[in-house]
Structure formats: structure tokens, C-alpha cells
Design a protein around this motif. Structure first.
Motif, PDB file in Angstrom:
ATOM      1  N   GLY A  92       0.981  -1.314  -0.074  1.00  0.00           N
ATOM      2  CA  GLY A  92      -0.187   0.015   0.239  1.00  0.00           C
ATOM      3  C   GLY A  92       0.819   1.504  -0.083  1.00  0.00           C
ATOM      4  N   GLY A  93       1.851   1.139   0.779  1.00  0.00           N
ATOM      5  CA  GLY A  93       3.144   2.509   0.707  1.00  0.00           C
ATOM      6  C   GLY A  93       3.485   2.642  -0.755  1.00  0.00           C
ATOM      7  N   VAL A  94       4.024   1.493  -1.242  1.00  0.00           N
ATOM      8  CA  VAL A  94       4.725   1.449  -2.614  1.00  0.00           C
ATOM      9  C   VAL A  94       3.439   2.038  -3.663  1.00  0.00           C
ATOM     10  N   ALA A  95       2.362   1.880  -3.563  1.00  0.00           N
ATOM     11  CA  ALA A  95       1.063   2.386  -4.355  1.00  0.00           C
ATOM     12  C   ALA A  95       0.953   3.809  -4.169  1.00  0.00           C
ATOM     13  N   VAL A  96       1.380   4.274  -2.891  1.00  0.00           N
ATOM     14  CA  VAL A  96       1.233   5.787  -2.670  1.00  0.00           C
ATOM     15  C   VAL A  96       2.407   6.641  -3.299  1.00  0.00           C
ATOM     16  N   LEU A  97       3.510   6.153  -3.314  1.00  0.00           N
ATOM     17  CA  LEU A  97       4.618   6.775  -3.822  1.00  0.00           C
ATOM     18  C   LEU A  97       4.702   7.371  -5.028  1.00  0.00           C
ATOM     19  N   PRO A  98       4.048   6.795  -6.113  1.00  0.00           N
ATOM     20  CA  PRO A  98       3.773   7.759  -7.299  1.00  0.00           C
ATOM     21  C   PRO A  98       2.858   8.640  -7.195  1.00  0.00           C
ATOM     22  N   VAL A  99       1.878   8.608  -6.457  1.00  0.00           N
ATOM     23  CA  VAL A  99       0.888   9.705  -6.132  1.00  0.00           C
ATOM     24  C   VAL A  99       1.673  10.977  -5.463  1.00  0.00           C
ATOM     25  N   ILE A 100       2.432  10.494  -4.496  1.00  0.00           N
ATOM     26  CA  ILE A 100       3.116  11.596  -3.707  1.00  0.00           C
ATOM     27  C   ILE A 100       4.024  12.375  -4.741  1.00  0.00           C
ATOM     28  N   ALA A 101       4.587  11.356  -5.676  1.00  0.00           N
ATOM     29  CA  ALA A 101       5.776  11.888  -6.660  1.00  0.00           C
ATOM     30  C   ALA A 101       4.880  12.900  -7.680  1.00  0.00           C
ATOM     31  N   PHE A 102       3.644  12.617  -8.105  1.00  0.00           N
ATOM     32  CA  PHE A 102       3.131  13.360  -8.970  1.00  0.00           C
ATOM     33  C   PHE A 102       2.509  14.453  -8.575  1.00  0.00           C
ATOM     34  N   ILE A 103       1.794  14.564  -7.399  1.00  0.00           N
ATOM     35  CA  ILE A 103       1.367  15.617  -6.782  1.00  0.00           C
ATOM     36  C   ILE A 103       2.539  16.510  -6.387  1.00  0.00           C
ATOM     37  N   GLY A 104       3.651  16.110  -5.719  1.00  0.00           N
ATOM     38  CA  GLY A 104       4.716  16.950  -5.483  1.00  0.00           C
ATOM     39  C   GLY A 104       5.418  17.694  -6.795  1.00  0.00           C
ATOM     40  N   TRP A 105       5.340  16.821  -7.830  1.00  0.00           N
ATOM     41  CA  TRP A 105       5.950  17.651  -9.085  1.00  0.00           C
ATOM     42  C   TRP A 105       5.013  18.632  -9.609  1.00  0.00           C
ATOM     43  N   LEU A 106       3.821  18.638  -9.390  1.00  0.00           N
ATOM     44  CA  LEU A 106       2.829  19.558  -9.841  1.00  0.00           C
ATOM     45  C   LEU A 106       2.909  20.682  -8.985  1.00  0.00           C
ATOM     46  N   ALA A 107       2.853  20.464  -7.543  1.00  0.00           N
ATOM     47  CA  ALA A 107       3.056  21.574  -6.552  1.00  0.00           C
ATOM     48  C   ALA A 107       4.310  22.269  -6.716  1.00  0.00           C
ATOM     49  N   TYR A 108       5.162  21.617  -6.962  1.00  0.00           N
ATOM     50  CA  TYR A 108       6.542  22.545  -7.191  1.00  0.00           C
ATOM     51  C   TYR A 108       6.411  23.329  -8.303  1.00  0.00           C
ATOM     52  N   LEU A 109       5.971  22.901  -9.396  1.00  0.00           N
ATOM     53  CA  LEU A 109       5.681  23.625 -10.577  1.00  0.00           C
ATOM     54  C   LEU A 109       4.744  24.696 -10.723  1.00  0.00           C
ATOM     55  N   SER A 110       3.917  24.439  -9.809  1.00  0.00           N
ATOM     56  CA  SER A 110       2.684  25.526  -9.658  1.00  0.00           C
ATOM     57  C   SER A 110       3.021  26.509  -8.622  1.00  0.00           C
ATOM     58  N   TRP A 111       4.035  26.233  -7.715  1.00  0.00           N
ATOM     59  CA  TRP A 111       4.191  27.126  -6.612  1.00  0.00           C
ATOM     60  C   TRP A 111       4.265  28.660  -6.774  1.00  0.00           C
ATOM     61  N   PRO A 112       4.981  28.973  -7.871  1.00  0.00           N
ATOM     62  CA  PRO A 112       5.291  30.524  -7.911  1.00  0.00           C
ATOM     63  C   PRO A 112       4.107  31.160  -8.294  1.00  0.00           C
ATOM     64  N   SER A 113       2.976  30.629  -8.989  1.00  0.00           N
ATOM     65  CA  SER A 113       1.777  31.160  -9.157  1.00  0.00           C
ATOM     66  C   SER A 113       0.611  31.191  -8.117  1.00  0.00           C
ATOM     67  N   LEU A 114       1.027  30.395  -7.157  1.00  0.00           N
ATOM     68  CA  LEU A 114      -0.143  30.086  -5.954  1.00  0.00           C
ATOM     69  C   LEU A 114      -0.144  31.177  -5.019  1.00  0.00           C
ATOM     70  N   ARG A 115      -1.329  31.236  -4.351  1.00  0.00           N
ATOM     71  CA  ARG A 115      -1.477  32.227  -3.332  1.00  0.00           C
ATOM     72  C   ARG A 115      -1.261  31.317  -2.224  1.00  0.00           C
ATOM     73  N   ILE A 116      -1.413  31.822  -1.069  1.00  0.00           N
ATOM     74  CA  ILE A 116      -1.218  31.369   0.509  1.00  0.00           C
ATOM     75  C   ILE A 116      -2.187  30.124   0.414  1.00  0.00           C
ATOM     76  N   GLY A 117      -3.555  30.239   0.097  1.00  0.00           N
ATOM     77  CA  GLY A 117      -4.427  29.233   0.362  1.00  0.00           C
ATOM     78  C   GLY A 117      -4.134  27.972  -0.497  1.00  0.00           C
ATOM     79  N   GLY A 118      -3.669  28.293  -1.546  1.00  0.00           N
ATOM     80  CA  GLY A 118      -3.236  27.004  -2.568  1.00  0.00           C
ATOM     81  C   GLY A 118      -1.866  26.586  -2.100  1.00  0.00           C
TER      82      GLY A 118
END
Length: 115
Positions: free
Chosen positions: A67-93
Motif C-alpha cells: 500500500g505504501g509503494v502504491a502511494v509513492l507515485p501519487v506523492i511524486a506526481f502531486i509533489g511535482w505539480l505542486a513544485y511547478l505551480s508554486w510560484p503562481s499560487l496564493r497562500i491558500g493554494g
């Protein structure tokens, strides 16, 4: 574009790169451009969310390291998108993305038996 061509065009007036970015951000954005363009233009819209939901459900349902291994790609994808969108986000995002990543990391940690 041919009438039977299912590819989606890139959005108008959208930039893949942060203006004035330097160092690590510039390198990550440049290396991410090809997979991002492929993911958002060549793959059907439903594929990425469906795969992520399936992996997340497996992470919830399986209470062992698989189950932990299954969550790792989700963490990687969400982290990747969060990093890329970070400069354009407001504090709530930003808070929402940090909370989501924290939740996913804790979920994976529980599946690996850290807690």
C-alpha cells in the motif's frame, strides 16, 4: 490537425516556464516540459486522474508495504505539480498542497510501519 486526430492543442497564452527562473527551478521546468506536454496533450484526459485514484485507493485498502509503494507515485506526481505551480499560487493554494503532501507522506509512512 486531421479530423480523426484526438490530440489536444496546447492552451493559448500559457507558459510552461516561470519568467526569470534560475537554478534548480529552471532545470526542473525544462526537464518537465516534455513529459508535461505529452501528458496534457497526447494522453486522454481521464488516464492520469484514474491511475492516481486507483493507486490511492490501493494505498488506503492495503495495510502493508505494498500500500505504501502504491502511494509513492501519487506523492511524486502531486509533489511535482505542486513544485511547478508554486510560484503562481496564493497562500491558500500553498497551504492546501502542503497539507495534501503531508497527508500522503503520513499515509505511506503508516503503510511502511513507521507509526
Amino acid at each position: 490537425m486531421a479530423p480523426d486526430d484526438k490530440r489536444r492543442p496546447l492552451p493559448q497564452d500559457e507558459q510552461f516556464f516561470t519568467p526569470g527562473a534560475s537554478g534548480l527551478r529552471k532545470a526542473v521546468e525544462q526537464r518537465s516540459a516534455v513529459p508535461m506536454a505529452f501528458l496534457f496533450t497526447q494522453v486522454p484526459r481521464w488516464v492520469a486522474p484514474a491511475v492516481l485514484v486507483i493507486l490511492l485507493l490501493v494505498g488506503f485498502a492495503v495495510a502493508n508495504p505494498l500500500g505504501g509503494v502504491a502511494v509513492l507515485p501519487v506523492i511524486a506526481f502531486i509533489g511535482w505539480l505542486a513544485y511547478l505551480s508554486w510560484p503562481s499560487l496564493r497562500i491558500g493554494g500553498k497551504v492546501l498542497r502542503v497539507a495534501m503532501l503531508t497527508f500522503l507522506v503520513l499515509l505511506a509512512a503508516t503503510r511502511f510501519g513507521v507509526f
